[in-house]
Design an enzyme around this catalytic site. Structure first.
Site, PDB file in Angstrom:
ATOM      1  N   MET A 184      -9.211   7.965  -0.311  1.00 38.63           N
ATOM      2  CA  MET A 184     -10.042   8.343   0.846  1.00 38.63           C
ATOM      3  C   MET A 184     -10.582   9.753   0.647  1.00 38.63           C
ATOM      4  O   MET A 184      -9.845  10.637   0.199  1.00 38.63           O
ATOM      5  CB  MET A 184      -9.211   8.322   2.128  1.00 38.63           C
ATOM      6  CG  MET A 184      -8.541   6.992   2.411  1.00 38.63           C
ATOM      7  SD  MET A 184      -7.735   7.018   4.022  1.00 38.63           S
ATOM      8  CE  MET A 184      -6.788   5.497   3.940  1.00 38.63           C
ATOM      9  N   GLY A 197      -8.982   3.932   7.134  1.00 38.33           N
ATOM     10  CA  GLY A 197      -8.707   5.363   7.285  1.00 38.33           C
ATOM     11  C   GLY A 197      -7.240   5.700   7.461  1.00 38.33           C
ATOM     12  O   GLY A 197      -6.801   6.752   7.008  1.00 38.33           O
ATOM     13  N   PHE A 198      -6.500   4.794   8.088  1.00 41.59           N
ATOM     14  CA  PHE A 198      -5.103   5.125   8.389  1.00 41.59           C
ATOM     15  C   PHE A 198      -4.220   3.886   8.279  1.00 41.59           C
ATOM     16  O   PHE A 198      -4.678   2.778   8.571  1.00 41.59           O
ATOM     17  CB  PHE A 198      -4.980   5.704   9.806  1.00 41.59           C
ATOM     18  CG  PHE A 198      -5.825   6.920  10.008  1.00 41.59           C
ATOM     19  CD1 PHE A 198      -5.356   8.181   9.635  1.00 41.59           C
ATOM     20  CD2 PHE A 198      -7.106   6.809  10.508  1.00 41.59           C
ATOM     21  CE1 PHE A 198      -6.159   9.306   9.785  1.00 41.59           C
ATOM     22  CE2 PHE A 198      -7.923   7.934  10.662  1.00 41.59           C
ATOM     23  CZ  PHE A 198      -7.439   9.186  10.299  1.00 41.59           C
ATOM     24  N   SER A 217       0.834  -1.197   0.000  1.00 45.08           N
ATOM     25  CA  SER A 217       0.000   0.000   0.000  1.00 45.08           C
ATOM     26  C   SER A 217       0.871   1.251   0.000  1.00 45.08           C
ATOM     27  O   SER A 217       1.666   1.472   0.925  1.00 45.08           O
ATOM     28  CB  SER A 217      -0.896   0.012   1.239  1.00 45.08           C
ATOM     29  OG  SER A 217      -1.458   1.302   1.384  1.00 45.08           O
ATOM     30  N   ASP A 229      -6.525  -6.438   4.553  1.00 45.74           N
ATOM     31  CA  ASP A 229      -5.906  -5.108   4.502  1.00 45.74           C
ATOM     32  C   ASP A 229      -5.976  -4.467   5.885  1.00 45.74           C
ATOM     33  O   ASP A 229      -7.072  -4.268   6.420  1.00 45.74           O
ATOM     34  CB  ASP A 229      -6.666  -4.261   3.470  1.00 45.74           C
ATOM     35  CG  ASP A 229      -6.092  -2.864   3.310  1.00 45.74           C
ATOM     36  OD1 ASP A 229      -5.027  -2.561   3.872  1.00 45.74           O
ATOM     37  OD2 ASP A 229      -6.736  -2.059   2.589  1.00 45.74           O
ATOM     38  N   GLY A 230      -4.790  -4.143   6.416  1.00 44.06           N
ATOM     39  CA  GLY A 230      -4.730  -3.448   7.695  1.00 44.06           C
ATOM     40  C   GLY A 230      -3.947  -4.239   8.736  1.00 44.06           C
ATOM     41  O   GLY A 230      -4.357  -5.343   9.116  1.00 44.06           O
ATOM     42  N   GLY A 231      -2.803  -3.703   9.139  1.00 37.30           N
ATOM     43  CA  GLY A 231      -2.021  -4.352  10.184  1.00 37.30           C
ATOM     44  C   GLY A 231      -1.374  -5.666   9.754  1.00 37.30           C
ATOM     45  O   GLY A 231      -0.980  -6.470  10.600  1.00 37.30           O
ATOM     46  N   MET A 288     -11.428  -5.929   5.715  1.00 37.27           N
ATOM     47  CA  MET A 288     -10.583  -4.981   6.446  1.00 37.27           C
ATOM     48  C   MET A 288     -10.229  -5.582   7.794  1.00 37.27           C
ATOM     49  O   MET A 288     -11.111  -6.006   8.551  1.00 37.27           O
ATOM     50  CB  MET A 288     -11.315  -3.657   6.663  1.00 37.27           C
ATOM     51  CG  MET A 288     -11.547  -2.818   5.413  1.00 37.27           C
ATOM     52  SD  MET A 288     -10.043  -2.396   4.508  1.00 37.27           S
ATOM     53  CE  MET A 288      -9.088  -1.500   5.738  1.00 37.27           C
ATOM     54  N   MET A 319     -12.201   4.134  -0.488  1.00 41.72           N
ATOM     55  CA  MET A 319     -12.872   4.381   0.801  1.00 41.72           C
ATOM     56  C   MET A 319     -13.578   5.719   0.668  1.00 41.72           C
ATOM     57  O   MET A 319     -13.151   6.737   1.223  1.00 41.72           O
ATOM     58  CB  MET A 319     -11.829   4.384   1.928  1.00 41.72           C
ATOM     59  CG  MET A 319     -11.352   2.985   2.277  1.00 41.72           C
ATOM     60  SD  MET A 319      -9.756   2.985   3.084  1.00 41.72           S
ATOM     61  CE  MET A 319      -8.699   3.109   1.653  1.00 41.72           C
ATOM     62  N   GLY A 368      -0.724   1.830   9.576  1.00 42.30           N
ATOM     63  CA  GLY A 368      -0.015   1.649  10.845  1.00 42.30           C
ATOM     64  C   GLY A 368      -0.877   1.312  12.041  1.00 42.30           C
ATOM     65  O   GLY A 368      -0.425   1.434  13.172  1.00 42.30           O
ATOM     66  N   HIS A 396      -1.165  -1.247  -4.229  1.00 43.86           N
ATOM     67  CA  HIS A 396      -2.447  -0.931  -3.591  1.00 43.86           C
ATOM     68  C   HIS A 396      -2.539   0.578  -3.361  1.00 43.86           C
ATOM     69  O   HIS A 396      -1.672   1.181  -2.726  1.00 43.86           O
ATOM     70  CB  HIS A 396      -2.518  -1.684  -2.257  1.00 43.86           C
ATOM     71  CG  HIS A 396      -3.811  -1.567  -1.524  1.00 43.86           C
ATOM     72  ND1 HIS A 396      -4.899  -2.377  -1.778  1.00 43.86           N
ATOM     73  CD2 HIS A 396      -4.196  -0.746  -0.514  1.00 43.86           C
ATOM     74  CE1 HIS A 396      -5.890  -2.067  -0.961  1.00 43.86           C
ATOM     75  NE2 HIS A 396      -5.491  -1.065  -0.183  1.00 43.86           N
ATOM     76  N   HIS A 424      -8.381   0.825  -3.893  1.00 45.82           N
ATOM     77  CA  HIS A 424      -9.291   0.584  -2.766  1.00 45.82           C
ATOM     78  C   HIS A 424      -9.996   1.909  -2.471  1.00 45.82           C
ATOM     79  O   HIS A 424      -9.385   2.838  -1.947  1.00 45.82           O
ATOM     80  CB  HIS A 424      -8.454   0.089  -1.575  1.00 45.82           C
ATOM     81  CG  HIS A 424      -9.229  -0.092  -0.312  1.00 45.82           C
ATOM     82  ND1 HIS A 424      -8.608  -0.209   0.920  1.00 45.82           N
ATOM     83  CD2 HIS A 424     -10.561  -0.187  -0.070  1.00 45.82           C
ATOM     84  CE1 HIS A 424      -9.533  -0.364   1.856  1.00 45.82           C
ATOM     85  NE2 HIS A 424     -10.717  -0.342   1.286  1.00 45.82           N
ATOM     86  N   ASP A 439      -4.874   3.609  -1.886  1.00 50.98           N
ATOM     87  CA  ASP A 439      -5.990   3.907  -0.983  1.00 50.98           C
ATOM     88  C   ASP A 439      -6.570   5.280  -1.289  1.00 50.98           C
ATOM     89  O   ASP A 439      -5.943   6.307  -1.009  1.00 50.98           O
ATOM     90  CB  ASP A 439      -5.507   3.866   0.467  1.00 50.98           C
ATOM     91  CG  ASP A 439      -5.182   2.452   0.915  1.00 50.98           C
ATOM     92  OD1 ASP A 439      -6.094   1.607   0.862  1.00 50.98           O
ATOM     93  OD2 ASP A 439      -4.016   2.199   1.285  1.00 50.98           O
ATOM     94  N   GLY A 485       1.133  -1.979   4.144  1.00 55.66           N
ATOM     95  CA  GLY A 485       1.611  -0.610   3.970  1.00 55.66           C
ATOM     96  C   GLY A 485       2.865  -0.372   4.769  1.00 55.66           C
ATOM     97  O   GLY A 485       3.985  -0.414   4.260  1.00 55.66           O
ATOM     98  N   SER A 486       2.699  -0.162   6.085  1.00 56.71           N
ATOM     99  CA  SER A 486       3.867   0.161   6.905  1.00 56.71           C
ATOM    100  C   SER A 486       4.873  -0.987   6.949  1.00 56.71           C
ATOM    101  O   SER A 486       6.080  -0.749   7.040  1.00 56.71           O
ATOM    102  CB  SER A 486       3.434   0.579   8.313  1.00 56.71           C
ATOM    103  OG  SER A 486       2.439  -0.271   8.797  1.00 56.71           O
TER     104      SER A 486
END
Ligand code: DX5
Ligand code: ZN
Length: 250
Positions: A36, A141-142, A8, A191-193, A136, A67, A144, A32, A65, A34, A213-214
């Site tokens: 938003m 939204g964010f 991401s 997606d996420g973490g 998700m 959002m 990390g 990816h 993606h 994002d 992402g991170s």
């Protein structure tokens, strides 16, 4: 279905997007992006003009993606611009069938995303319209944020649904298991973490496309981070019960 990694760019340097895309192009499967709008989620990132600019430079297919509120109005343009995959949120779409069909008609894979608190069951009848389900594993939204373990149960449930569905759709004697309508396999993205600490649990539960992402752009060497995540996911998939059900004898 092979493991795919989709870094991401939300965690990349937005002033150097073309370089950041290049940094993972040898190692990753998708890029990816994002989108938003500060309404569907409390954050504002980028929109169609930036995606169009990125498409001119990116070698990897772009995985958008969205959002955003009113994806029915805005999503098809991302597919028309050349994104390889366009995912809309179930919570935001008012005419998902029309929109998912418009995405496919423009030549992209269609994706349906669900927030952590949204159940998959009400969307089972929509699966014929989708090429990918995105679950998700954080509130969107964010980047990390901490991975939400509670979603793993939904990943398992969705994988079971996809396995049953894909098998029943397969024409008799067709050699490749896992094909959905239009001969396309329905992928399951998380997606996420997603990181070296959580990717194995996701793969074991049934995910096959991993957004990070991170964990990628926060690493010293993003391409190496992608390779390591892929190895971990592949090992976890190989020992997972669901992959035996999809590929008996594999
Ligand atoms: C969050 C975005 C994610 C985000 C993931 O709303 O959809 O794609 O970039 O970032 P990490 O991997 O850092 O959680
Ligand atoms: Zn995302």
């Amino acid at each position: 279905m092979a493991v795919q990694i989709s870094p991401s760019i939300l965690s990349a340097d937005f002033a150097r997007l073309a370089d950041e895309a290049k940094a993972v192009e040898e190692a990753a499967d998708w890029l990816h992006v994002d989108v938003m709008d500060n309404h569907f989620v409390p954050n504002l990132t980028l929109g169609l003009p930036v995606v169009e600019a990125l498409l001119k430079h990116a070698v990897l297919p772009v995985d958008c993606h969205l959002m955003i509120e009113d994806p029915d109005r805005y999503a098809p343009a991302y597919a028309e611009a050349g994104a390889g995959s366009v995912t809309i949120h179930a919570e935001a779409a008012k005419a998902p069938v029309r929109t998912l069909r418009a995405i496919r008609a423009a030549g992209a894979r269609s994706g349906l995303a669900l927030n952590p608190g949204t159940a998959i069951q009400p969307y089972e009848d929509l699966l014929g319209e989708v090429d990918m389900v995105l679950l998700m594993t954080v509130e969107p939204g964010f980047g990390g944020q901490k991975f939400l373990d509670m979603v793993l149960q939904k990943v398992r449930r969705t994988r079971a649904m996809l396995t049953a569905r894909n098998a029943s759709r397969r024409p008799a004697g067709y050699p490749e298991p896992g094909l959905g309508e239009q001969g396309r396999e329905i992928w399951l993205q998380v997606d996420g973490g997603v990181s070296d600490e959580t990717i194995e649990r996701c793969a074991e539960a049934g995910a096959d496309v991993f957004v990070a992402g991170s964990a990628v752009y926060g690493a010293q060497d993003p391409a190496r981070a992608v390779r390591e995540l892929r190895e971990q996911a592949e090992r976890a998939t190989a020992r997972a019960a669901w992959s035996g059900a999809v590929n008996p004898g594999a």
